[in-house]
Design a protein around this motif. Structure first.
Motif, PDB file in Angstrom:
ATOM      1  N   ILE A   1       0.934  -1.326  -0.238  1.00 54.09           N
ATOM      2  CA  ILE A   1       0.206  -0.009   0.025  1.00 54.09           C
ATOM      3  C   ILE A   1       0.974   1.117  -0.076  1.00 54.09           C
ATOM      4  CG2 ILE A   1      -1.717   1.392   1.312  1.00 54.09           C
ATOM      5  CD1 ILE A   1      -2.870  -1.403   2.465  1.00 54.09           C
ATOM      6  N   SER A   2       1.825   1.117   0.740  1.00 53.99           N
ATOM      7  CA  SER A   2       2.732   2.541   0.824  1.00 53.99           C
ATOM      8  C   SER A   2       3.586   2.624  -0.648  1.00 53.99           C
ATOM      9  CB  SER A   2       3.818   2.126   1.910  1.00 53.99           C
ATOM     10  OG  SER A   2       3.164   1.984   3.282  1.00 53.99           O
ATOM     11  N   ALA A   3       3.768   1.762  -1.204  1.00 50.51           N
ATOM     12  CA  ALA A   3       4.519   1.762  -2.422  1.00 50.51           C
ATOM     13  C   ALA A   3       3.308   2.207  -3.570  1.00 50.51           C
ATOM     14  CB  ALA A   3       4.984   0.324  -2.885  1.00 50.51           C
ATOM     15  N   HIS A   4       2.583   1.845  -3.369  1.00 48.13           N
ATOM     16  CA  HIS A   4       1.248   2.414  -4.382  1.00 48.13           C
ATOM     17  C   HIS A   4       1.007   3.983  -4.039  1.00 48.13           C
ATOM     18  CE1 HIS A   4      -0.144  -1.193  -6.401  1.00 48.13           C
ATOM     19  NE2 HIS A   4      -0.500  -1.809  -5.148  1.00 48.13           N
ATOM     20  N   LEU A   5       1.060   4.349  -2.876  1.00 45.10           N
ATOM     21  CA  LEU A   5       0.762   5.570  -2.639  1.00 45.10           C
ATOM     22  C   LEU A   5       2.048   6.527  -2.870  1.00 45.10           C
ATOM     23  CD1 LEU A   5      -1.024   5.342   1.306  1.00 45.10           C
ATOM     24  CD2 LEU A   5      -1.910   5.684  -1.258  1.00 45.10           C
ATOM     25  N   GLU A   6       3.058   6.137  -2.529  1.00 46.70           N
ATOM     26  CA  GLU A   6       4.426   6.958  -2.988  1.00 46.70           C
ATOM     27  C   GLU A   6       4.647   6.965  -4.502  1.00 46.70           C
ATOM     28  OE1 GLU A   6       7.669   6.328   0.334  1.00 46.70           O
ATOM     29  OE2 GLU A   6       6.986   4.185  -0.438  1.00 46.70           O
ATOM     30  N   LYS A   7       4.211   5.904  -5.247  1.00 52.06           N
ATOM     31  CA  LYS A   7       4.218   5.800  -6.560  1.00 52.06           C
ATOM     32  C   LYS A   7       3.203   6.917  -7.162  1.00 52.06           C
ATOM     33  CE  LYS A   7       4.366   3.182 -10.796  1.00 52.06           C
ATOM     34  NZ  LYS A   7       3.823   1.980 -11.629  1.00 52.06           N
ATOM     35  N   LEU A   8       1.975   6.881  -6.575  1.00 54.78           N
ATOM     36  CA  LEU A   8       0.938   7.748  -7.052  1.00 54.78           C
ATOM     37  C   LEU A   8       1.477   9.308  -6.720  1.00 54.78           C
ATOM     38  CD1 LEU A   8      -2.125   8.487  -7.947  1.00 54.78           C
ATOM     39  CD2 LEU A   8      -2.673   8.475  -5.466  1.00 54.78           C
ATOM     40  N   ASP A   9       2.000   9.658  -5.614  1.00 61.41           N
ATOM     41  CA  ASP A   9       2.535  10.935  -5.426  1.00 61.41           C
ATOM     42  C   ASP A   9       3.705  11.228  -6.366  1.00 61.41           C
ATOM     43  OD1 ASP A   9       2.443  13.263  -3.480  1.00 61.41           O
ATOM     44  OD2 ASP A   9       4.042  12.352  -2.151  1.00 61.41           O
ATOM     45  N   ARG A  10       4.413  10.587  -6.473  1.00 61.05           N
ATOM     46  CA  ARG A  10       5.537  10.790  -7.315  1.00 61.05           C
ATOM     47  C   ARG A  10       5.000  11.089  -8.900  1.00 61.05           C
ATOM     48  NH1 ARG A  10       8.091   6.515  -5.337  1.00 61.05           N
ATOM     49  NH2 ARG A  10       7.688   5.082  -7.226  1.00 61.05           N
ATOM     50  N   GLU A  11       3.929  10.336  -9.338  1.00 61.90           N
ATOM     51  CA  GLU A  11       3.406  10.469 -10.760  1.00 61.90           C
ATOM     52  C   GLU A  11       2.436  11.880 -10.829  1.00 61.90           C
ATOM     53  OE1 GLU A  11       1.250   6.883 -11.806  1.00 61.90           O
ATOM     54  OE2 GLU A  11       3.102   6.024 -12.211  1.00 61.90           O
ATOM     55  N   ILE A  12       1.682  12.326  -9.671  1.00 56.72           N
ATOM     56  CA  ILE A  12       0.861  13.381  -9.717  1.00 56.72           C
ATOM     57  C   ILE A  12       0.955  14.273  -8.786  1.00 56.72           C
ATOM     58  CG2 ILE A  12      -0.946  12.017 -11.230  1.00 56.72           C
ATOM     59  CD1 ILE A  12      -2.696  11.908  -8.961  1.00 56.72           C
ATOM     60  N   GLY A  13       1.821  14.135  -7.790  1.00 56.70           N
ATOM     61  CA  GLY A  13       2.038  14.933  -6.650  1.00 56.70           C
ATOM     62  C   GLY A  13       2.774  16.316  -7.162  1.00 56.70           C
ATOM     63  N   ARG A  14       2.479  17.453  -6.445  1.00 60.12           N
ATOM     64  CA  ARG A  14       2.778  18.736  -6.889  1.00 60.12           C
ATOM     65  C   ARG A  14       4.123  19.158  -5.953  1.00 60.12           C
ATOM     66  NH1 ARG A  14      -2.999  21.585  -8.178  1.00 60.12           N
ATOM     67  NH2 ARG A  14      -3.377  20.237 -10.014  1.00 60.12           N
ATOM     68  N   TYR A  15       4.831  18.412  -5.199  1.00 60.70           N
ATOM     69  CA  TYR A  15       5.469  18.972  -4.278  1.00 60.70           C
ATOM     70  C   TYR A  15       6.963  18.066  -4.464  1.00 60.70           C
ATOM     71  CZ  TYR A  15       1.652  21.392  -2.462  1.00 60.70           C
ATOM     72  OH  TYR A  15       0.620  22.446  -2.142  1.00 60.70           O
ATOM     73  N   VAL A  16       7.906  18.916  -4.180  1.00 56.70           N
ATOM     74  CA  VAL A  16       9.139  17.864  -4.020  1.00 56.70           C
ATOM     75  C   VAL A  16       9.214  16.728  -3.231  1.00 56.70           C
ATOM     76  CG1 VAL A  16      11.933  18.148  -3.720  1.00 56.70           C
ATOM     77  CG2 VAL A  16      10.595  19.926  -5.047  1.00 56.70           C
ATOM     78  N   GLN A  17       8.988  17.155  -1.883  1.00 58.47           N
ATOM     79  CA  GLN A  17       8.921  15.991  -0.759  1.00 58.47           C
ATOM     80  C   GLN A  17       7.666  15.399  -0.620  1.00 58.47           C
ATOM     81  OE1 GLN A  17       8.695  17.285   3.386  1.00 58.47           O
ATOM     82  NE2 GLN A  17       9.888  15.490   4.102  1.00 58.47           N
ATOM     83  N   GLY A  18       7.596  14.139  -0.888  1.00 54.75           N
ATOM     84  CA  GLY A  18       6.374  13.496  -0.991  1.00 54.75           C
ATOM     85  C   GLY A  18       5.278  13.318   0.279  1.00 54.75           C
ATOM     86  N   LEU A  19       4.282  13.074  -0.256  1.00 53.65           N
ATOM     87  CA  LEU A  19       3.339  13.295   1.122  1.00 53.65           C
ATOM     88  C   LEU A  19       3.572  12.039   1.937  1.00 53.65           C
ATOM     89  CD1 LEU A  19       0.509  13.918   2.451  1.00 53.65           C
ATOM     90  CD2 LEU A  19      -0.508  12.376   0.754  1.00 53.65           C
TER      91      LEU A  19
END
Length: 190
Positions: free
Chosen positions: A102-120
């Motif tokens: 789950i964590s890997a999915h969330l981190e990947k989603l954040d990398r793909e569409i996140g808007r900040y340098v440091q991930g959520l």
């Protein structure tokens, strides 16, 4: 060892995520983190961080309207269902792997569409480590509980005023009594 609190928390996370009840997710994440801090339980902390991230993603319009969202949501739901089954069977090894998924999915989603340098996800680990510190864990134990970077945690705590506010307002006995009331309230609501 009983994992009743963890199981109940996972069920609440799944239900509120399906229903997109963002404030319930936030409440569950806070509740799990308080319990994780009291018990110094990394399994509860990991579930709390996931619930917090799900809460944050659901509040971001650019996330939930993206073409990626449904795929990630279904993957996370599947992993949550598997996690619940694994905890019911007391299979901690596979449970940890499922949470890591789950964590890997969330981190990947954040990398793909996140808007900040440091991930959520990284920010959530630091935020909840700070909460654990405010609940009374040492700085190093709080960082270890959420697997947060110690220097990032020190910086975060250094720029927040939470410790000043809590210290001025209430003593530990008052906070514990409020915590017990909150836990009882949440239990009755479900």
């Amino acid at each position: 060892m009983s994992h009743r609190i963890l199981l109940e928390g996972l069920i609440k996370i799944k239900k509120s995520f399906v229903a997109e009840q963002v404030m319930v997710l936030r409440s569950v994440s806070n509740e799990l983190m308080r319990e994780a801090s009291i018990k110094n339980d990394s399994l509860l902390a990991h579930a709390a961080i996931i619930a917090y991230c799900l809460h944050k993603f659901l509040t971001k319009e650019h996330v939930v309207t993206s073409g990626f969202w449904l795929e990630y949501k279904m993957a996370v739901l599947s992993s949550l269902e598997n996690s619940i089954k694994l905890i019911e069977k007391n299979n901690l090894k596979d449970y940890k792997e499922e949470l890591d998924s789950i964590s890997a999915h969330l981190e990947k989603l954040d990398r793909e569409i996140g808007r900040y340098v440091q991930g959520l996800y990284t920010k959530a680990k630091v935020k909840y480590a700070a909460d654990a510190y405010y609940y009374g864990l040492s700085l190093s134990k709080a960082a270890a509980l959420t697997n947060a970077d110690l220097s990032a945690l020190q910086q975060y705590i250094g720029v927040t005023t939470q410790h000043d506010i809590d210290a001025d307002k209430k003593g530990i006995s008052v906070r514990l009594n409020e915590f017990k009331k909150a836990i009882n309230y949440v239990s009755r609501v479900d």
